[in-house]
Enzyme design. Structure first.
Site, mmCIF file in Angstrom:
data_model
loop_
_atom_site.group_PDB
_atom_site.id
_atom_site.type_symbol
_atom_site.label_atom_id
_atom_site.label_comp_id
_atom_site.label_asym_id
_atom_site.label_seq_id
_atom_site.Cartn_x
_atom_site.Cartn_y
_atom_site.Cartn_z
ATOM 1 N N ASP A 1 0.631 -1.564 0.095
ATOM 2 C CA ASP A 1 0.019 0.357 -0.002
ATOM 3 C C ASP A 1 0.878 0.987 0.007
ATOM 4 O OD1 ASP A 1 -2.614 -0.993 0.197
ATOM 5 O OD2 ASP A 1 -2.772 -1.505 2.844
ATOM 6 N N TYR B 1 -8.336 4.344 -1.355
ATOM 7 C CA TYR B 1 -8.032 5.161 -0.154
ATOM 8 C C TYR B 1 -8.623 6.280 0.570
ATOM 9 C CZ TYR B 1 -6.571 3.915 4.316
ATOM 10 O OH TYR B 1 -6.632 3.976 6.224
#
Ligand SMILES: O=C(CO)[C@@H](O)[C@H](O)COP(=O)(O)O
Length: 232
Positions: free
Chosen positions: A135, A229
């Site tokens: 991520d 996100y």
């Protein structure tokens, strides 16, 4: 150039940057990334060839906005109304080199956080074995070369290493992590994250053989975290 020679608008931006950089320094001890006076945060003054960095060797609880040093992109302190004897961080040349060579970077952070620095000591990259690493770092967190402190050697090592990586963090050999971001907040976040994943990977290594995330999954995770996100 004296700070009063800048327009009111630029002086305002310098002041906001000083306030932000002073405040962000508190995140380093709060997240247990530094001890005593180790580590530093800087941020570009938006739209100007200037950046703000902490003074060298000053205790964290004394780092108020008025003590933040203003430098040009060659790393020279400008006449910024701080006392003449207040020297900028010993890593100023490294930060300046990054700003000169990575136009997308608006913030730089250095810590000696223990787990990430342990990887620096053994000159081992942090492998991409967690979704959190994919991520935030988009792959393994690389090791940079050994470089002496004080001139732009560290900066050259950071830029050389990060230019060929998606990672906003580099583990400088035998020294510790340097992180970059679009602003100082993002660079501080990367410094917090690199310590967290370094700790988890160190624990995992003591339990058994870590398993790398597959490269296609790394790409998917990175893409999602960078673009989807959180709040838009
Ligand atoms: O790595 C070093 C020196 O070994 C420095 O990064 C110190 O951790 C902080 O220095 P100043 O920013 O206070 O000069």
């Amino acid at each position: 150039m004296h700070i009063s020679d800048f327009s009111a608008d630029i002086r305002d931006r310098i002041q906001w940057t000083r306030e932000k950089v002073a405040k962000l320094h508190a995140e380093l001890p709060a997240n247990q990334l530094v001890v005593w006076t180790a580590g530093n945060v800087s941020e570009r003054v938006e739209g100007e060839d200037l950046f703000v960095i902490k003074p060298s060797g000053v205790r964290y609880d004394e780092l108020e906005p008025g003590k933040m040093v203003v430098c040009d992109l060659d790393g020279n302190k400008i006449d910024d109304d701080t006392s003449k004897g207040l020297n900028p961080s010993s890593d100023t040349a490294a930060h300046a080199y990054v700003y000169r060579h990575m136009s997308e970077v608006g913030g730089v952070v250095h810590t000696h956080s223990p787990y990430a620095t342990a990887f620096s000591a053994v000159r081992k990259p942090i492998p991409c074995v967690l979704t959190m690493i994919a991520d935030e770092f988009g792959g393994e967190i690389p090791v940079g070369p050994f470089a002496i402190i004080g001139d732009d050697s560290i900066g050259r090592g950071i830029v050389e290493t990060l230019k060929s990586s998606r990672s906003p963090a580099v583990l400088m050999a035998n020294h510790g992590p340097f992180t970059v971001g679009q602003d100082a907040t993002a660079a501080v976040k990367a410094a917090v994250m690199v310590e967290e994943v370094a700790k988890t990977v160190a624990i995992a290594n003591s339990l058994g053989e870590v398993v790398p995330v597959e490269s296609e999954a790394i790409d998917n995770l990175w893409e999602r975290y960078q673009n989807v996100y959180g709040q838009n």
